[in-house]
Design a protein around this motif. Structure first.
Motif, PDB file in Angstrom:
ATOM      1  N   ALA A   1      -8.469   7.191  -8.365  1.00  0.00           N
ATOM      2  CA  ALA A   1      -9.886   7.120  -8.731  1.00  0.00           C
ATOM      3  C   ALA A   1     -10.736   6.857  -7.495  1.00  0.00           C
ATOM      4  CB  ALA A   1     -10.109   6.038  -9.782  1.00  0.00           C
ATOM      5  N   ARG A   2     -10.286   5.969  -6.641  1.00  0.00           N
ATOM      6  CA  ARG A   2     -11.039   5.653  -5.423  1.00  0.00           C
ATOM      7  C   ARG A   2     -11.144   6.865  -4.511  1.00  0.00           C
ATOM      8  NH1 ARG A   2     -14.633   4.546  -2.529  1.00  0.00           N
ATOM      9  NH2 ARG A   2     -14.599   2.984  -0.900  1.00  0.00           N
ATOM     10  N   GLU A   3     -10.111   7.696  -4.494  1.00  0.00           N
ATOM     11  CA  GLU A   3     -10.133   8.920  -3.698  1.00  0.00           C
ATOM     12  C   GLU A   3     -10.842  10.066  -4.409  1.00  0.00           C
ATOM     13  OE1 GLU A   3      -6.125   9.815  -2.465  1.00  0.00           O
ATOM     14  OE2 GLU A   3      -6.287   8.442  -0.766  1.00  0.00           O
ATOM     15  N   ASP A   4     -11.400   9.796  -5.582  1.00  0.00           N
ATOM     16  CA  ASP A   4     -12.124  10.786  -6.385  1.00  0.00           C
ATOM     17  C   ASP A   4     -11.239  11.980  -6.745  1.00  0.00           C
ATOM     18  OD1 ASP A   4     -14.383  11.518  -7.813  1.00  0.00           O
ATOM     19  OD2 ASP A   4     -15.234  12.670  -6.149  1.00  0.00           O
ATOM     20  N   LYS A   5      -9.970  11.686  -7.064  1.00  0.00           N
ATOM     21  CA  LYS A   5      -9.020  12.738  -7.406  1.00  0.00           C
ATOM     22  C   LYS A   5      -8.813  12.877  -8.911  1.00  0.00           C
ATOM     23  CE  LYS A   5      -6.780  12.818  -3.080  1.00  0.00           C
ATOM     24  NZ  LYS A   5      -6.804  13.956  -2.313  1.00  0.00           N
TER      25      LYS A   5
ATOM     26  N   GLY B   1      -5.967   3.509  -9.877  1.00  0.00           N
ATOM     27  CA  GLY B   1      -7.051   3.004  -9.040  1.00  0.00           C
ATOM     28  C   GLY B   1      -7.127   3.722  -7.703  1.00  0.00           C
ATOM     29  N   TRP B   2      -5.979   3.963  -7.106  1.00  0.00           N
ATOM     30  CA  TRP B   2      -5.902   4.681  -5.830  1.00  0.00           C
ATOM     31  C   TRP B   2      -6.501   6.080  -5.993  1.00  0.00           C
ATOM     32  CZ3 TRP B   2      -2.806   3.502  -1.256  1.00  0.00           C
ATOM     33  CH2 TRP B   2      -2.659   4.556  -0.368  1.00  0.00           C
TER      34      TRP B   2
ATOM     35  N   ASP C   1     -10.477  12.087 -13.057  1.00  0.00           N
ATOM     36  CA  ASP C   1     -11.603  11.780 -13.934  1.00  0.00           C
ATOM     37  C   ASP C   1     -11.057  11.237 -15.239  1.00  0.00           C
ATOM     38  OD1 ASP C   1     -14.086  12.247 -12.700  1.00  0.00           O
ATOM     39  OD2 ASP C   1     -13.806  14.405 -12.868  1.00  0.00           O
TER      40      ASP C   1
ATOM     41  N   ASN D   1      -1.419   1.255 -13.079  1.00  0.00           N
ATOM     42  CA  ASN D   1      -2.834   0.924 -12.902  1.00  0.00           C
ATOM     43  C   ASN D   1      -3.240   0.963 -11.429  1.00  0.00           C
ATOM     44  OD1 ASN D   1      -3.454   0.617 -15.630  1.00  0.00           O
ATOM     45  ND2 ASN D   1      -2.741  -1.486 -15.638  1.00  0.00           N
TER      46      ASN D   1
ATOM     47  N   LYS E   1       0.815  -1.218   0.000  1.00  0.00           N
ATOM     48  CA  LYS E   1       0.000   0.000   0.000  1.00  0.00           C
ATOM     49  C   LYS E   1       0.847   1.265   0.000  1.00  0.00           C
ATOM     50  CE  LYS E   1      -3.887  -2.003   2.461  1.00  0.00           C
ATOM     51  NZ  LYS E   1      -4.704  -1.908   3.685  1.00  0.00           N
TER      52      LYS E   1
END
Length: 72
Positions: free
Chosen positions: A47-51, A44-45, A53, A40, A3
């Motif tokens: 995208a998951r944190e909505d940082k 993903g990290w 688009d 990737n 992580k």
């Protein structure tokens, strides 16, 4: 891969995306120096944190920073 490494790679990607350009995957891969697997996971990290688009240009995904502005 762990992580902490994924988080560090996400930081690398975030810094590249901070120029407010829309990056295609291959250019981002070349500029970051990350492998497909590491890139990737970093995407993903973020995208998951909505940082970030995504948009599609001629069938190719492009990534850019997602900016949240709260006025309150």
């Amino acid at each position: 891969m762990n992580k902490n490494q994924i988080g560090e790679n996400a930081g690398i990607v975030w810094k590249l995306l901070s120029d407010n350009a829309h990056w295609d995957y291959e250019k981002l891969k070349d500029a970051s120096g990350l492998s497909d697997r590491d890139l990737n996971a970093a995407i993903g990290w973020l995208a998951r944190e909505d940082k970030i688009d995504f948009d599609i240009d001629n069938g190719h995904d492009r990534l850019f920073l997602h900016v949240n502005v709260y006025i309150g």
